[in-house]
Design an enzyme around this catalytic site. Structure first.
Site, short mmCIF file in Angstrom:
data_model
loop_
_atom_site.label_atom_id
_atom_site.label_comp_id
_atom_site.label_asym_id
_atom_site.label_seq_id
_atom_site.Cartn_x
_atom_site.Cartn_y
_atom_site.Cartn_z
N SER A 1 4.78 -8.41 2.15
CA SER A 1 4.20 -9.73 2.41
C SER A 1 5.12 -10.67 3.20
CB SER A 1 3.72 -10.38 1.11
OG SER A 1 2.70 -9.59 0.53
N LYS B 1 0.23 0.44 10.10
CA LYS B 1 -0.60 1.23 9.18
C LYS B 1 -1.81 1.79 9.94
CE LYS B 1 1.29 -1.43 5.47
NZ LYS B 1 1.20 -1.92 4.12
N HIS C 1 7.03 5.93 2.80
CA HIS C 1 6.36 4.66 2.48
C HIS C 1 5.60 4.80 1.16
CE1 HIS C 1 3.63 1.26 2.68
NE2 HIS C 1 4.48 0.72 3.53
N GLU D 1 10.99 -2.10 -0.47
CA GLU D 1 9.67 -2.73 -0.54
C GLU D 1 9.11 -2.59 -1.96
OE1 GLU D 1 7.57 -2.62 3.55
OE2 GLU D 1 7.37 -0.65 2.68
N ASN E 1 4.85 -2.41 10.89
CA ASN E 1 4.17 -1.21 10.41
C ASN E 1 2.67 -1.50 10.51
OD1 ASN E 1 3.07 0.92 9.05
ND2 ASN E 1 3.92 0.39 7.04
N GLU F 1 2.77 3.90 0.28
CA GLU F 1 1.37 4.32 0.42
C GLU F 1 1.27 5.84 0.61
OE1 GLU F 1 0.36 1.54 3.51
OE2 GLU F 1 0.47 -0.08 2.06
P1 PGA Z 1 2.79 -6.04 4.19
O1 PGA Z 1 3.20 -4.50 4.28
O2 PGA Z 1 3.75 -6.80 5.09
O3 PGA Z 1 1.39 -6.10 4.69
O4 PGA Z 1 2.95 -6.45 2.77
C1 PGA Z 1 4.55 -4.10 4.32
C2 PGA Z 1 4.66 -2.60 4.38
O5 PGA Z 1 3.87 -1.91 3.73
O6 PGA Z 1 5.53 -2.06 5.07
#
Ligand code: PGA
Length: 249
Positions: free
Chosen positions: A205, A11, A91, A160, A9, A93
């Protein structure tokens, strides 16, 4: 047996030249199918560069209406038009910064399935949630409300925990397995054996150093990776670790 899959992802990162370079560099080195969910603006370039390889392309969101007066939005048909086969839905976010609700997520899942896109349905609890399992189960049930048992094999679910995203803190593999096992059980109660077909990913992470710990867990079928998916070498290492774990090589 379910396969293990790594989904990146990106982003709000990556411009066209870097995206093209990523695909060219990564695709020939992959030992199993992997997906990159990229910003809308690089989907065409990425699809073109990954054509005919086992690197697949996804988007990070879409609108649930098929077309019309929705300024700024992107439809399922538009994603298919630029070669995307997957789309992240719900997601954290999007839920946090853009007010996406469970009802939005449900509509998006329906539209994705109807158009032959595989939705990657995200769920996860914020820090200090009192009953994390109940919270995440409710999110998943809401997201899959209109779905039939036959459609389950075309759905990916990503667990997540919000506090693990981009923080460098992961859930322990035991906690992630326990949560995902419970989520699969919820789907079993609803859909019976079809729940065994659903790919469940852990996200938060994950990187090339810790991914194997998650991939060896029975119910964890892969990872949704943000930050570490931007680096071509890390991405290849993660995908090939997944291939190794399930003997896909
Ligand atoms: P990250 O993000 O691996 O940077 O923690 C995961 C995600 O938001 O899908």
């Amino acid at each position: 047996m379910r396969k293990k899959i790594v989904i990146g992802n990106w982003k709000m990162n990556m411009l066209t030249e870097r995206a093209r370079g990523f695909a060219k560099q990564v695709a020939p080195r992959l030992a199993s199918t992997a997906v990159v969910c990229a910003p809308f603006t690089v989907l065409s370039v990425l699809s073109e560069a990954a054509k005919g390889t086992i690197l697949k392309v996804g988007a990070q969101d879409m609108y649930f209406q098929e077309s019309g007066a929705y300024t700024g939005e992107i439809s399922a048909g538009m994603l298919l038009d630029v070669g995307a086969g997957y789309v992240i839905v719900g997601h954290s976010e999007r839920r946090l910064y853009f007010g996406e609700t469970d009802a939005d997520v449900r509509h998006k899942v329906e539209t994705a399935l109807k158009n032959g896109l595989i939705p990657i349905v995200c769920c996860g609890e914020p820090l200090d949630t009192e009953a994390p399992k109940d919270f995440v189960k409710a999110q998943l049930i809401a997201a899959l409300e209109g779905v039939s048992g036959e459609q389950l094999s075309n759905i990916v679910v990503a667990y997540e925990p919000v506090w693990a995203i981009g923080t460098g803190k992961t859930a322990t593999p035991e906690v992630a397995q326990d949560m995902i096992g419970s989520l699969r059980f919820v789907l079993k109660e609803r859909f019976g054996d079809a729940a065994e077909e659903v790919l469940f990913l852990y996200g938060g992470s994950v990187n090339e150093k810790n991914i194997a710990e998650f991939l060896v867990c029975d119910d964890i079928d892969g990872a949704l990776v943000g930050g570490a998916s931007l680096d071509p070498d890390s991405f290849v290492q993660m995908v090939n670790a997944a291939a190794e774990v399930c003997g896909q090589k």
